[in-house]
Design a protein around this motif. Structure first.
Motif, PDB file in Angstrom:
ATOM      1  N   THR A  42      89.699  46.633  88.733  1.00 32.03           N
ATOM      2  CA  THR A  42      90.104  46.749  87.341  1.00 32.03           C
ATOM      3  C   THR A  42      89.890  48.159  86.838  1.00 32.03           C
ATOM      4  OG1 THR A  42      87.904  46.091  86.589  1.00 32.03           O
ATOM      5  CG2 THR A  42      89.555  44.352  86.848  1.00 32.03           C
ATOM      6  N   ILE A  43      90.742  48.578  85.909  1.00 30.03           N
ATOM      7  CA  ILE A  43      90.588  49.854  85.236  1.00 30.03           C
ATOM      8  C   ILE A  43      90.611  49.586  83.744  1.00 30.03           C
ATOM      9  CG2 ILE A  43      91.621  51.244  87.060  1.00 30.03           C
ATOM     10  CD1 ILE A  43      94.232  51.136  85.591  1.00 30.03           C
ATOM     11  N   ASN A  44      90.030  50.483  82.987  1.00 33.02           N
ATOM     12  CA  ASN A  44      89.864  50.230  81.570  1.00 33.02           C
ATOM     13  C   ASN A  44      90.474  51.333  80.725  1.00 33.02           C
ATOM     14  OD1 ASN A  44      88.205  48.040  82.313  1.00 33.02           O
ATOM     15  ND2 ASN A  44      86.474  49.419  82.525  1.00 33.02           N
ATOM     16  N   ALA A  45      90.911  50.972  79.542  1.00 37.93           N
ATOM     17  CA  ALA A  45      91.392  51.946  78.572  1.00 37.93           C
ATOM     18  C   ALA A  45      90.937  51.501  77.197  1.00 37.93           C
ATOM     19  CB  ALA A  45      92.919  52.040  78.617  1.00 37.93           C
ATOM     20  N   ILE A  46      90.701  52.458  76.327  1.00 43.31           N
ATOM     21  CA  ILE A  46      90.189  52.158  75.001  1.00 43.31           C
ATOM     22  C   ILE A  46      91.071  52.828  73.964  1.00 43.31           C
ATOM     23  CG2 ILE A  46      88.167  52.320  73.508  1.00 43.31           C
ATOM     24  CD1 ILE A  46      86.509  52.646  76.047  1.00 43.31           C
ATOM     25  N   PHE A  47      91.353  52.133  72.857  1.00 43.48           N
ATOM     26  CA  PHE A  47      92.232  52.662  71.831  1.00 43.48           C
ATOM     27  C   PHE A  47      91.561  52.599  70.464  1.00 43.48           C
ATOM     28  CE2 PHE A  47      94.564  50.671  75.197  1.00 43.48           C
ATOM     29  CZ  PHE A  47      95.527  51.601  75.529  1.00 43.48           C
ATOM     30  N   TRP A  48      91.798  53.599  69.665  1.00 43.68           N
ATOM     31  CA  TRP A  48      91.310  53.591  68.291  1.00 43.68           C
ATOM     32  C   TRP A  48      92.196  54.505  67.487  1.00 43.68           C
ATOM     33  CZ3 TRP A  48      89.869  57.074  64.633  1.00 43.68           C
ATOM     34  CH2 TRP A  48      89.206  56.572  63.513  1.00 43.68           C
ATOM     35  N   GLY A  49      92.474  54.159  66.248  1.00 47.12           N
ATOM     36  CA  GLY A  49      93.265  55.069  65.435  1.00 47.12           C
ATOM     37  C   GLY A  49      93.681  54.449  64.121  1.00 47.12           C
ATOM     38  N   SER A  50      94.221  55.262  63.254  1.00 45.39           N
ATOM     39  CA  SER A  50      94.680  54.800  61.954  1.00 45.39           C
ATOM     40  C   SER A  50      96.159  54.470  62.013  1.00 45.39           C
ATOM     41  CB  SER A  50      94.432  55.884  60.904  1.00 45.39           C
ATOM     42  OG  SER A  50      95.135  57.054  61.253  1.00 45.39           O
ATOM     43  N   LEU A 156      95.454  66.916  73.005  1.00 44.87           N
ATOM     44  CA  LEU A 156      96.462  66.470  72.051  1.00 44.87           C
ATOM     45  C   LEU A 156      97.763  66.333  72.826  1.00 44.87           C
ATOM     46  CD1 LEU A 156      96.949  65.927  68.993  1.00 44.87           C
ATOM     47  CD2 LEU A 156      97.724  68.301  68.820  1.00 44.87           C
ATOM     48  N   LYS A 157      98.317  65.121  72.865  1.00 43.70           N
ATOM     49  CA  LYS A 157      99.468  64.829  73.724  1.00 43.70           C
ATOM     50  C   LYS A 157     100.747  64.621  72.917  1.00 43.70           C
ATOM     51  CE  LYS A 157      99.737  64.133  77.455  1.00 43.70           C
ATOM     52  NZ  LYS A 157      99.694  62.788  78.042  1.00 43.70           N
ATOM     53  N   SER A 158     101.872  65.101  73.473  1.00 45.67           N
ATOM     54  CA  SER A 158     103.180  64.884  72.858  1.00 45.67           C
ATOM     55  C   SER A 158     104.023  63.911  73.673  1.00 45.67           C
ATOM     56  CB  SER A 158     103.926  66.221  72.724  1.00 45.67           C
ATOM     57  OG  SER A 158     104.125  66.817  74.004  1.00 45.67           O
ATOM     58  N   HIS A 159     103.421  63.278  74.674  1.00 50.95           N
ATOM     59  CA  HIS A 159     104.102  62.284  75.512  1.00 50.95           C
ATOM     60  C   HIS A 159     103.037  61.439  76.204  1.00 50.95           C
ATOM     61  CE1 HIS A 159     102.894  64.705  78.965  1.00 50.95           C
ATOM     62  NE2 HIS A 159     103.417  65.761  78.359  1.00 50.95           N
ATOM     63  N   SER A 160     103.462  60.512  77.049  1.00 59.08           N
ATOM     64  CA  SER A 160     102.509  59.627  77.731  1.00 59.08           C
ATOM     65  C   SER A 160     102.511  59.816  79.244  1.00 59.08           C
ATOM     66  CB  SER A 160     102.831  58.157  77.402  1.00 59.08           C
ATOM     67  OG  SER A 160     102.525  57.868  76.059  1.00 59.08           O
ATOM     68  N   TYR A 161     103.059  60.912  79.704  1.00 60.07           N
ATOM     69  CA  TYR A 161     103.125  61.140  81.144  1.00 60.07           C
ATOM     70  C   TYR A 161     101.819  61.732  81.671  1.00 60.07           C
ATOM     71  CZ  TYR A 161     108.068  60.404  80.250  1.00 60.07           C
ATOM     72  OH  TYR A 161     109.259  59.858  79.855  1.00 60.07           O
ATOM     73  N   GLY A 162     101.532  61.464  82.945  1.00 66.96           N
ATOM     74  CA  GLY A 162     100.349  62.022  83.580  1.00 66.96           C
ATOM     75  C   GLY A 162      99.060  61.313  83.224  1.00 66.96           C
ATOM     76  N   GLU A 163      99.153  60.118  82.632  1.00 72.53           N
ATOM     77  CA  GLU A 163      97.956  59.385  82.212  1.00 72.53           C
ATOM     78  C   GLU A 163      97.673  58.168  83.083  1.00 72.53           C
ATOM     79  OE1 GLU A 163      98.721  58.373  78.174  1.00 72.53           O
ATOM     80  OE2 GLU A 163      99.108  60.440  77.572  1.00 72.53           O
ATOM     81  N   TYR A 164      98.707  57.610  83.702  1.00 72.50           N
ATOM     82  CA  TYR A 164      98.588  56.425  84.557  1.00 72.50           C
ATOM     83  C   TYR A 164      98.115  55.196  83.787  1.00 72.50           C
ATOM     84  CZ  TYR A 164      99.246  59.806  88.262  1.00 72.50           C
ATOM     85  OH  TYR A 164      99.758  60.800  89.054  1.00 72.50           O
ATOM     86  N   VAL A 165      98.306  55.215  82.491  1.00 71.53           N
ATOM     87  CA  VAL A 165      98.126  54.033  81.654  1.00 71.53           C
ATOM     88  C   VAL A 165      99.388  53.943  80.811  1.00 71.53           C
ATOM     89  CG1 VAL A 165      96.839  52.969  79.779  1.00 71.53           C
ATOM     90  CG2 VAL A 165      95.615  54.177  81.580  1.00 71.53           C
ATOM     91  N   SER A 228      98.455  59.430  65.542  1.00 74.64           N
ATOM     92  CA  SER A 228      98.633  57.980  65.520  1.00 74.64           C
ATOM     93  C   SER A 228      97.414  57.247  66.041  1.00 74.64           C
ATOM     94  CB  SER A 228      99.846  57.588  66.369  1.00 74.64           C
ATOM     95  OG  SER A 228      99.570  57.795  67.754  1.00 74.64           O
ATOM     96  N   SER A 229      96.750  57.835  67.061  1.00 75.63           N
ATOM     97  CA  SER A 229      95.697  57.083  67.734  1.00 75.63           C
ATOM     98  C   SER A 229      94.872  57.979  68.637  1.00 75.63           C
ATOM     99  CB  SER A 229      96.311  55.947  68.568  1.00 75.63           C
ATOM    100  OG  SER A 229      97.350  56.451  69.392  1.00 75.63           O
ATOM    101  N   LEU A 230      93.755  57.429  69.058  1.00 79.11           N
ATOM    102  CA  LEU A 230      92.847  58.086  70.002  1.00 79.11           C
ATOM    103  C   LEU A 230      92.676  57.162  71.196  1.00 79.11           C
ATOM    104  CD1 LEU A 230      90.463  59.909  71.007  1.00 79.11           C
ATOM    105  CD2 LEU A 230      89.003  58.621  69.421  1.00 79.11           C
ATOM    106  N   HIS A 231      92.854  57.698  72.397  1.00 77.23           N
ATOM    107  CA  HIS A 231      92.780  56.897  73.616  1.00 77.23           C
ATOM    108  C   HIS A 231      91.708  57.459  74.544  1.00 77.23           C
ATOM    109  CE1 HIS A 231      96.900  55.130  72.845  1.00 77.23           C
ATOM    110  NE2 HIS A 231      96.874  56.186  72.042  1.00 77.23           N
ATOM    111  N   ILE A 232      90.884  56.591  75.076  1.00 79.35           N
ATOM    112  CA  ILE A 232      89.896  56.977  76.079  1.00 79.35           C
ATOM    113  C   ILE A 232      90.221  56.177  77.334  1.00 79.35           C
ATOM    114  CG2 ILE A 232      87.452  57.118  76.671  1.00 79.35           C
ATOM    115  CD1 ILE A 232      86.813  57.117  73.703  1.00 79.35           C
ATOM    116  N   THR A 233      90.770  56.844  78.328  1.00 75.82           N
ATOM    117  CA  THR A 233      91.266  56.127  79.497  1.00 75.82           C
ATOM    118  C   THR A 233      90.392  56.348  80.727  1.00 75.82           C
ATOM    119  OG1 THR A 233      92.816  57.977  79.760  1.00 75.82           O
ATOM    120  CG2 THR A 233      93.674  55.959  78.813  1.00 75.82           C
TER     121      THR A 233
END
Length: 321
Positions: A42-50, A156-165, A228-233
């Protein structure tokens, strides 16, 4: 305010709302084959944001000052700590960063991907920089003597590439709701889906407090940046549980890990597969041998020297042509 999970339909075709994909990477593709020797984990990811999403603006790098308390032999002691954001890992000495990483993981679980050398190579090579959609926003905690007590790798990301989530459905949901998903803050090791500590703190009597203020700083920065959000992957399991207590939403994914079952050679490894897969792999390897390819293994400074020589060769070739 914590952001609620969104359930929506994810289109099978590429979505136009996934951010700007770096132009120099558009032509790249990858293929991955998985044989019988795999192991699920298993792998985990965490999300938080307004909920509100607007363009981030230039801001003061300072994230505020804090006072930590500890118990001394005879009285209560205090320590003042200031938090700030740096735009490049080169603004932090390698000794300070690596000391935080080593204390956070422990010497028995040394993680090379958390080192200053690895992360700085991603910036120096132009892999994790503004041009490719990765703007460094590393957080640093230091005391009144300017001793670094903790650091957090952040972008600070402008896309979702290179994250593997894969959070593409989140981007689509934001668009459907009339908001924009990018930019977002990503706490991770770029292009590296390896679980490890994300909040790197030095060993001291204030360690737990430093961890807490660094997490608070992450959330404050997300609010100030109006992302939008903060991600800890790919955090450690202990961080995954701690973040839930601090208002983060949890997510669990799955990876497949290849395990070496003490194979004596490549042919023995192939014998674990079906005949059709063995045949395909052998045919692919034969094609490589006919292309006159040369593989070199380089270390440290050898890489830079090799790239300089390669650039000179290409430049001379262009002039000659």
């Amino acid at each position: 305010m914590a952001m609620a999970a969104v359930v929506c339909y994810c289109k099978p075709s590429p979505s136009p709302f996934l951010g700007q994909f770096p132009s120099q990477l558009r032509n790249l593709s990858s293929k991955q084959s998985i044989g019988n020797s795999v192991h699920a984990t298993t792998i985990n990811a965490i999300f938080w944001g307004s909920k509100k999403v607007v363009e981030p603006q230039e801001m003061d790098p300072s994230l505020g000052d804090y006072t930590l308390t500890g118990s001394g032999p005879e009285e209560v002691t205090t320590k003042k700590v200031s938090l700030s954001v740096v735009s490049s890992i080169s603004d932090i000495s390698s000794n300070d960063w690596d000391a935080c990483a080593l204390d956070a993981t422990g010497p028995e679980k040394f993680n090379p991907f958390l080192t200053h050398g690895f992360l700085s190579s991603l910036e120096e090579s132009g892999s994790a920089v503004k041009k490719t959609g990765w703007i460094p926003r590393h957080i640093v905690a230091q005391d009144e003597c300017e001793s670094i007590l903790g650091v957090v790798p952040l972008y600070l990301k402008s896309h979702s590439y290179g994250e593997y989530v894969f959070d593409h459905s989140w981007a689509d949901a934001y668009y459907s709701y009339g908001s924009r998903y990018y930019p977002k803050l990503q706490c991770c090791v770029p292009f590296t889906p390896v679980t490890g500590q994300r909040v790197l703190v030095r060993n001291s009597s204030y360690k737990d407090q430093v961890f807490d203020i660094l997490v608070s700083a992450l959330k404050d920065l997300a609010t100030k940046s109006q992302v939008s959000s903060l991600h800890i992957t790919f955090p450690s399991e202990s961080e995954w549980h701690k973040m839930k207590e601090k208002g983060f939403l949890q997510r669990i994914g799955m990876q497949y890990h290849w395990k070496n079952r003490n194979y004596e050679n490549f042919d023995e490894f192939l014998m674990d597969m079906k005949q059709s897969k063995r045949k395909n792999i052998r045919q692919e390897r034969k094609k490589i041998s006919t292309q006159n390819l040369t593989i070199k293994r380089l270390r440290g400074h050898e890489i830079k020297l090799y790239m300089i020589n390669l650039d000179m060769t290409i430049s001379i070739g262009c002039i000659a042509s």
